[in-house]
Design an enzyme around this catalytic site. Sequence first.
Site, PDB file in Angstrom:
ATOM      1  N   ASP A 270      21.115  48.450   6.293  1.00 16.17           N
ATOM      2  CA  ASP A 270      20.485  48.019   7.202  1.00 16.17           C
ATOM      3  C   ASP A 270      21.638  46.934   8.060  1.00 16.17           C
ATOM      4  O   ASP A 270      23.271  47.131   6.551  1.00 16.17           O
ATOM      5  CB  ASP A 270      19.489  46.588   6.702  1.00 16.17           C
ATOM      6  CG  ASP A 270      18.557  46.196   7.290  1.00 16.17           C
ATOM      7  OD1 ASP A 270      19.278  46.155   8.768  1.00 16.17           O
ATOM      8  OD2 ASP A 270      18.012  45.227   7.318  1.00 16.17           O
TER       9      ASP A 270
HETATM   10  C1  BGC Z   1      17.078  44.823  11.119  1.00 16.68           C
HETATM   11  C2  BGC Z   1      16.701  46.480  10.893  1.00 16.68           C
HETATM   12  C3  BGC Z   1      17.143  46.814  12.405  1.00 16.68           C
HETATM   13  C4  BGC Z   1      18.892  46.326  12.288  1.00 16.68           C
HETATM   14  C5  BGC Z   1      19.818  46.512  13.515  1.00 16.68           C
HETATM   15  C6  BGC Z   1      18.151  44.342  10.398  1.00 16.68           C
HETATM   16  O1  BGC Z   1      18.396  42.773  11.205  1.00 16.68           O
HETATM   17  O2  BGC Z   1      16.807  44.815   9.800  1.00 16.68           O
HETATM   18  O3  BGC Z   1      15.281  46.692  10.871  1.00 16.68           O
HETATM   19  O4  BGC Z   1      17.312  47.969  12.445  1.00 16.68           O
HETATM   20  O5  BGC Z   1      19.161  44.437  12.278  1.00 16.68           O
HETATM   21  O6  BGC Z   1      19.559  45.687  14.493  1.00 16.68           O
END
Ligand code: BGC
Length: 780
Positions: A270
């Site tokens: 993530d």
């Molecule tokens: C989120 C993810 C997301 C990523 C990219 C993170 O803050 O938890 O679900 O895909 O950002 O935007």
Amino acid sequence: MKNSILKINLVVVAVVALSGYSLRLSAQQLRADNIDEVLSAMTLEEKCHLVLGCGMHFNDEAKFPGTAGSTFSIARLGIPETYCADSQQGLRMQDHRNWDHRDYYPTDFVASMTLASTWDREAAFKVGQGIGNEVREFGLDWILSPSMNLIRNALCGRNHEYYSEDPYLSGTIAAGYVRGVQSEGTAACPKHFIANNQETNRNSNISQMSQRALREIYLKAFEIAVKEGEPWTIMTSYNKLNGPYTLQNRDLLTTIVRDEWGWKGMYVSDWNAGDNAVAAMQAGNDMLQPGNDKQYQAILEAAKSGELSMDVLNANVKRILEYIVKTHNFKGYQYSNEPDLKAHAQVVREVGADGIVLLSNNGILPLTGKRVALFGCTSYDWISGGSGFGGTTVGHYTVSLVEGLRSAGYEVYKPLISTYLKHIADEEKRLFPNGRPAFSLMPPARAEEKSFTAEEMAAAIDGSDVAIISLGRKSGEAADRNATDFYLKEGEKALIKQVSEAYHAKGKKVVVLLDICSPIDVASWQSQIDALVCTWQGGQESGFSVADVLSGKVNPSGKLPMTFQINYGDAYADKNFPGEVDDKTLGAMFMWGYNKDQAQKERKPQANIDFTNYEEDIYVGYRYFDSFGKPVAYPFGYGLSYTTFGYSDAAVKVEGDTYTVSVKVTNKGDRAGRNVVELFVAAPNSKKLNKPAKELRNYAKTRLLQPGESEVVTMQLKTRDMASFNEKASAWKTDAGRYDFLICSSASDVEAKVSANVKAWTQKVHNVLQPNVKLNLLKR
Ligand code: BGC
């Protein structure tokens, strides 16, 4: 002589230099069948770059502004940049590019719990396919979805992105979605792996649970999605699990998923997760996004010093290359920027309607009167999805309730439209004196309800045949909701009371629509109204979908993917979930950029903030309410129709280790409709064995059945699908005995029962991921 030796030497040097140069020029160009050769032609530095992303693509310079990121390109080896974007409700990107004349509005598909409420794998496929197609046609390669964490608590901030409290329903809907996305050649990415069940302190919280709960509940959903959907990628989560960060845990990523499940894809972290890039590489987390210099240096140095073995790094790089050769950009796909948005809007409308759950109906639905009065701010400020990266694309349209009902031929009582629009505009000024933020992870505040004078109410009753009140709840990323959001606000309660009393006094009825992201209290007030419809959040066409159901054009067939509990606190898991978090703690733990170590040092580890003990163990959702005989407002799997269905000829056929359960479903009413058949299995001696009273093991949805028409549905399962995880033996075990196969219309409504003898079955797995604290686990 000397001279000639010098000449020869010069020639040799020149030949060597030139051949090195031409070797570099003619370096292998990546193809699907030469990955190993390209891997050996890569320099260490190139490998260290490839395992990292290239920053977020939020600014105007980016090729696809407003998207999540890309992978590193190495032109000399024919490795192109590939592009990823959020998320499960559709492709998220900036609607306008400052260097471009046109707008970009991908489709805003339905929120996840709406999709899960369809109990329809085909619907999940269609939504995935639409999203996969838009990713391809808008020039990208990889969608960062489905989000599929288990709904353990009604107040988790990202519940709108998640499917269900049940791993089988979550896993199968996710698998359908993944297959749909990948049928378009676009990479899917189930996330957030794993046990990311709260947003509070999500970057540091440790989820602490038994191996059994982990295997049977949390891993199970992903295991199904991995085995049935075969995703090309998986995103690891922010949180820690029983100790280490998930992305830095080799037992989790490699031992279980790659070695036991046989998954061959690529892990991505993530965004900005974890605290040790080298440990992530070693664990098998192939790519870190969005990537930064510190991580690059750490990986490079560790590889040079031998702390990170080349075998491990090469394996990470190889999996990234295997992903790249499948992408649209690698294949040079000429994208159109013109996906069939009309066809996708139709999918949203249909799936949105199929995901609506009719909770109660005292004869008022489908609506026969044509004049409707809409109450509640949400009726005029309809919510199509949550906020944050999993939410709707900024700036996109949402078909309003007014528009939907008018297009279905209803006359919407006009004075309320202007009254509410003015009220909402005044509230907007009060709530956002400096203007509403352009983007917010957490949901922005919503208008408080207003009350009406006796004259206004009398006029509304005169001008309408029925009152519709809409209640809204929006959730978002990086924060959970608190219990006050579960209950109705004073203004909402007063509105329901005022409208219901006034309408009932004149012999007219009241319908309430729940435009919500997660279960809320309904038990304390629903006796005042005549029909309750959980519309969930249905994306850009919501107004049409809701009108289709209210008018009877679509007969509701949605079923709850999570239990509606009576009070907050009724679910055992509620004991261990963050409640109100004070501002200081909130500030200290806010996601990116804060100094985690410093923040941790400043305060003692706090339960449900720094660590969360999953003491309910396997008793999540209906597994708890059902097994412990606790009353609920509406059970898991519940949902009414405008017709009724009969069940007959239930049977189970046993062939080897396969059980085929069949039942004839007959439409007994006078309207065509579809019906979901839920197959729960109850093990013998479940109490003694500390197993749930029954567990969902399969489901099926009929086609549209005309009045009087029948369909025989069949559902299969294997002996291993009935297994529980035995920690002492580190094994999956199905105990021998006579099992009941319960054909249900909800977790509380058994329509038919058949039984069969089941033989014992066992499979040993690795004894990994034990909790490192003693947990006080709930037992039956
Ligand atoms: C989120 C993810 C997301 C990523 C990219 C993170 O803050 O938890 O679900 O895909 O950002 O935007």
